[in-house]
Design a protein around this motif. Sequence first.
Motif, short mmCIF file in Angstrom:
data_model
loop_
_atom_site.label_atom_id
_atom_site.label_comp_id
_atom_site.label_asym_id
_atom_site.label_seq_id
_atom_site.Cartn_x
_atom_site.Cartn_y
_atom_site.Cartn_z
N SER A 233 -2.83 7.12 11.16
CA SER A 233 -4.15 6.60 10.82
C SER A 233 -5.13 7.72 10.50
N CYS A 236 -4.52 8.73 6.97
CA CYS A 236 -4.97 7.67 6.06
C CYS A 236 -6.49 7.62 5.99
N ASN A 237 -7.16 7.78 7.14
CA ASN A 237 -8.62 7.72 7.16
C ASN A 237 -9.23 8.84 6.34
N ARG A 238 -8.66 10.04 6.44
CA ARG A 238 -9.18 11.17 5.67
C ARG A 238 -9.00 10.95 4.17
N ASP A 242 -6.86 2.30 3.01
CA ASP A 242 -7.06 1.16 3.89
C ASP A 242 -5.70 0.67 4.39
N SER A 249 -5.55 1.39 15.23
CA SER A 249 -6.34 2.58 15.52
C SER A 249 -7.82 2.21 15.43
N ARG A 252 -13.43 6.28 15.85
CA ARG A 252 -14.68 6.27 15.10
C ARG A 252 -15.53 7.47 15.49
N GLU A 314 -17.17 -3.14 5.86
CA GLU A 314 -16.77 -1.78 6.18
C GLU A 314 -17.12 -0.84 5.02
N TYR A 377 -14.83 12.51 16.72
CA TYR A 377 -14.08 11.30 16.41
C TYR A 377 -13.22 10.96 17.61
#
Length: 430
Positions: A233, A236-238, A242, A249, A252, A314, A377
């Motif tokens: 995750s 993927c977040n960086r 989506d 996960s 935040r 989001e 985070y």
Amino acid sequence: MYCRRLILGRNVCSVCVELKRGLKEIYRMSQAVGDNKNKVYKVVLTGGPCGGKTTGQSRLSSFFESIGWQLYQVPEEKMTFFCCSGGVKFTNLSKDQAYRFQENLLKTMVQIENTFFDLAKQSKQNCLVICDRGLKDASAYVDKDDWEKMKKENNWDEVDIRDNRYNQIIHMVSAANGAEPFYTVAGHKTRHEDLEGARQLDKITAAAWVGHPYFDVIDNNTNFEEKINRMISAVCNRLGIDVQDRLSSNSRKRKFLVKQVGELKKFPQFQDFDVQHDYLVTPSRKMQARIRKRGQHNSWTYTHTIRRPEISNEMVELRMVISNRDYKNLFAQRDERHSSIFKKRRCFLWNNQYFHLDMFEDSCPPECKGLILLETYTTKTGDDLQLPDFLEIEKEVTNNPKFSMFNLSLKDPAQFKREHLSSVTSDDGL
């Protein structure tokens, strides 16, 4: 000042052609995150003994292959491998021999990585390059003076080999730190550390990467399956991918107002950076775009961030590393309603948690002059997150719009609010 005819999309003079091209690129990227052809993303998986690095590589590869990415895995050039198979025993080497041996291993590592990086650039697919450790891992096992000497002799720049060479660093915390019952050396020919030895290796390895702009520490606060999912995750977040409900996960960003920093000697090992943020003109008021210049000792990295309008409640962000030339072109597109933000960013690890301490400089707008914010985070909520005890924390401001950088940089917040409200019913060009 920016050309208003450019923003309205009308014909422009030759001077504005380059700016118009840049705005079109912003708009194009805002339409679909990840649509760029041949995106190459280089991630380092590092960590202490028995941290899940090997399993993590396999699972990360499988996940990205399942969404259509090309995968390359750069093998680790372990000194222990050469020692075992090549007959090298460090106890028999002189100090100079050991230094040269380590230096040559790093040169080999650079060449191997460059071979994979070049191959990835030629791929017709989006490509993820997973490095089993990176160049800065070696600095954890070299005397500080020797490391400085090695960098100087080889013309290696600290910012380049740490910040610019890789897009993201993932540190998998050793099971010896928080999951002791699962720590084992069984089945590993080169692993012999006891619990305390493993903890020390984990600590110095993590410290080597402090300062990288996208450094994620995956600890042992969950079971191993969730730990691996959190790692995937994080990547993927960086990238702005989506994953929906494919991975569980809830990491935040949390933000805290700091009243006082305290004595420097109380800090753990840290890296300080000079940072400048500038907001850009965008085709829509619902979109935000900014550029960042971040560096040490006059060596810089440049980042372009686009925040798309909300989708399913989001906000989606796309971050990309850009060249100095791209930065200069985008800098010409600054939004004159915003001031530049200058701050000193201090990066450090405390209790296996990676923190950024932003100290805003006097050249900032009055609203943020002297402001100090702590960010991290985390999946932890409420008081479960332990904050550095050497800082005087005033309160949490995670969801307080007053402390968003966008609002802090506004020259005239009241005027901006009036302009925004007057455009609610207008065509934003989306």
